[in-house]
Structure formats: structure tokens, C-alpha cells
Design an enzyme around this catalytic site. Structure first.
Site, mmCIF file in Angstrom:
data_model
loop_
_atom_site.group_PDB
_atom_site.id
_atom_site.type_symbol
_atom_site.label_atom_id
_atom_site.label_comp_id
_atom_site.label_asym_id
_atom_site.label_seq_id
_atom_site.Cartn_x
_atom_site.Cartn_y
_atom_site.Cartn_z
ATOM 1 N N ASP A 58 0.892 -1.106 -0.037
ATOM 2 C CA ASP A 58 0.041 -0.120 -0.129
ATOM 3 C C ASP A 58 1.037 1.227 -0.182
ATOM 4 O O ASP A 58 0.572 2.249 0.821
ATOM 5 C CB ASP A 58 -0.975 0.000 1.107
ATOM 6 C CG ASP A 58 -1.855 -1.232 1.480
ATOM 7 O OD1 ASP A 58 -2.003 -2.041 0.659
ATOM 8 O OD2 ASP A 58 -1.959 -1.392 2.577
ATOM 9 N N GLU B 128 -11.042 -1.013 -3.114
ATOM 10 C CA GLU B 128 -10.489 -0.254 -2.142
ATOM 11 C C GLU B 128 -9.358 0.588 -2.770
ATOM 12 O O GLU B 128 -9.415 0.785 -4.076
ATOM 13 C CB GLU B 128 -9.969 -1.170 -1.144
ATOM 14 C CG GLU B 128 -8.991 -2.240 -1.792
ATOM 15 C CD GLU B 128 -8.710 -3.235 -1.069
ATOM 16 O OE1 GLU B 128 -9.357 -3.406 0.063
ATOM 17 O OE2 GLU B 128 -7.597 -4.090 -1.291
#
Length: 327
Positions: free
Chosen positions: A40, A210
Site C-alpha cells: 500500500d 479499495e
């Protein structure tokens, strides 16, 4: 020293990367660019340094800090350990995820998700911390979550911050297949109403899962996100284009996905746009042959637009990108 070097070579080979060379000797970054399991990645440019703020890829109860990494040229990276630690945020107990960073007014603001909440009865969600330097240390700004409840069915995770050309800042976030946008107050302590009176507005595009990101180019708003399952090979990045940060957005298609010959699960990205016009995509992927959910590494490749303004599909590489100092 020889033993340590040999162990690094073994580990790098397992990831499909290359060991670090003497300073200035490498022409290309190689992939992965960071040593260790990270995911991420949030990337930014502050002054003449590139920065990456990733999730520490481990079991939730071990995700208790963020490390940061800086580079003058995309090739040589320096680790800044524990720029934010749970000791500085009283309400965080686990699952520090997916930071986003903003520089404003001489301060640096780090937005993050924490505690992996599944209902409004739990403490957690999206927080914000502040520091005087990009390497921290960061301290909790509010003493509580900035977003601590569910809105429009979106789990409060994966914050992204977008600054529009008018100087307004927006928070985008959301898991569980829902994307929410809200306009931040100038001091990042809360939110201002949107033109339609809402505080939290759902702008979920087709196939969204997401990891949202927004930027503006050529008068258009580009919305990007991850889709597929984060533990699987189908994890990928897609995008849409709209005329307003509040939508509607038309899905264009995928631009980043696995190449089984190199790596799987390529997703949850950020972008770097250099002053001289280069675009880079910073993302995580799972090395070839790895099956453990948290065995993810941070990589970088070039990103290009076609003459019509559409994003070309990204080719994931082992070579990475060419050395590019900031001037």
C-alpha cells in the site's frame, strides 16, 4: 559483511529484485525498491527528495508502526524507521494501514487507517497525525479518529487526499466495495459540507474495491482504485474519468495487473509526477511463487498517457525505472 551481502542477494533473488550497489553506481532502481515486506505505498515529492510511506505487511497485531523511505533519485533509498508508532496514537491497537501524506503550511499530515473496525461500536477508522518534517516523528492531531463510523457502507480504510486547483482538500476512502468523498476543513480537523449539503458522499465507480486515488490532468479528474482480492493474483488497478471530484465517473479500464512470469497481485498504488513531467506508478505486488498473504513488496514502473489523455496499460518489470534525480 560478506555473509550479510550474500544473504541480501538470496533474499533479493527471491523477490525478483537486485541487491543495492555502491552509491551512484546503479542506473536503474530494480524491483522491488524497498527491502522487506511492505504494501500500500503512498509516494510524494518534498523538495528534492522522493518519499514512500508503505504499510508494514504483517499480521494485523504486528502492524503497529509506519516506516518511511526517502531517495534523491529513485534508485538509492534510505529507511526512516517508525515515523509513526502506536505509542503516539492512544486509540490505535492494531492494523495501521495505507497512509496518505500532505504537506501544508510548513507541516506534514499523515492520514492512516487503524484497527480494522467492522461496526460503529468499535473504536478505529481513519486518523491523522502531524509532524514538522517528512521523516517525523508524527503525533496524533485529534486524539480520536477523523472518521470513526461507517458512511454509505464504506469501511473507513485506505485514505487518499486530493488537493484541487482551487486549494480545497478532499478525503477519499473506503473498503467493502464503497467509495466515499468528503471535503476537509483547512486545518484537517474535520469536514465541511459539500454543495448538496452532504458531508460524506458516495462516488463508487464500477468494480471498485479499495485503495482510491485522485488527480487532475488536462481539466479532467482521474479516479483510480484497486479491484479484485488483495490476497489473490487478480488484484489490480483501474481508473475512471469525470468532470468534477464529486463525479459522476466513467470507468475506463484496468491499467495495472499481474504478469505471472514476474509477479502477481499488482495493486494498491500511488503516483509520482516530477517537475519535468515524468509519471511513475508506485505499487505493491507478490513475488513469483509467493503465496503468503503478507509477502508483498513495493515496486515502481513508468506510467504514460496516450495523446487523448487515457492512461496506457503499465508493464510491470524487474528492472524498475531509470535513475532520475530531482532538480
Amino acid at each position: 559483511m560478506v555473509l550479510a551481502w550474500g544473504l541480501w542477494i538470496v533474499a533479493a533473488a527471491a523477490w525478483g529484485g537486485t541487491p543495492p550497489a555502491a552509491a551512484g553506481a546503479k542506473k536503474f532502481s530494480g524491483n522491488p525498491i524497498l527491502h522487506g515486506w511492505y504494501a500500500d505505498p503512498e509516494s510524494a515529492i518534498f523538495g528534492r527528495q522522493y518519499w514512500i510511506y508503505p504499510t508494514y505487511s504483517a499480521d494485523y497485531d504486528k502492524q503497529l508502526f509506519f516506516d518511511a523511505f526517502s531517495s534523491p533519485d529513485l534508485v538509492t533509498w534510505t529507511k526512516h524507521p517508525h515515523v509513526l508508532d502506536v505509542g503516539a496514537v492512544s486509540w490505535v491497537k492494531k492494523a495501521l494501514w495505507a497512509p496518505a501524506i500532505v504537506a501544508k503550511g510548513g507541516k506534514y499530515y499523515l492520514f492512516f487507517a487503524a484497527n480494522d473496525i467492522h461496526s460503529d461500536s468499535e473504536v478505529g477508522g481513519i486518523g491523522v497525525a502531524v509532524a514538522d518534517r517528512p521523516q517525523g516523528p508524527f503525533r496524533d492531531l485529534l486524539g480520536k479518529p477523523l472518521v470513526g463510523a461507517f458512511h454509505h457502507g464504506a469501511q473507513p480504510i485506505d485514505p487518499g487526499v486530493f488537493r484541487d486547483d482551487d486549494g480545497r482538500y478532499y478525503l477519499l476512502y473506503g473498503g467493502w466495495g464503497h467509495l466515499v468523498i468528503a471535503r476537509l476543513k483547512p486545518d484537517f480537523t474535520g469536514f465541511e459540507p459539500l454543495p448538496d449539503g452532504q458531508t460524506f458522499k458516495e462516488i463508487t465507480p464500477e468494480h471498485y474495491v479499495e485503495g482510491p486515488l485522485m488527480f487532475r490532468r488536462g481539466g479532467k479528474y482521474y479516479l483510480m482504485w484497486s479491484e479484485g482480492g488483495w490476497t489473490g493474483p487478480d488484484y489490480s488497478v483501474a481508473y475512471a474519468i469525470g468532470d468534477s471530484p464529486l463525479g459522476p465517473f466513467k470507468r475506463i479500464g484496468k491499467i495495472l495487473q499481474q504478469d505471472p512470469a514476474i509477479a502477481t497481485g499488482a495493486g494498491h498504488h500511488s503516483l509520482l509526477h516530477t517537475p519535468d513531467g515524468n509519471w511513475y506508478i508506485v505499487y505493491h505486488r507478490r513475488p513469483k511463487g509467493e503465496t503468503a498473504a503478507n509477502h508483498r513488496v513495493v515496486c515502481i514502473d513508468r506510467l504514460y498517457f496516450d495523446p487523448r489523455g487515457f492512461i496506457r496499460p503499465v508493464k510491470i518489470t524487474r528492472r524498475g525505472v531509470e535513475r532520475h534525480p530531482l532538480r
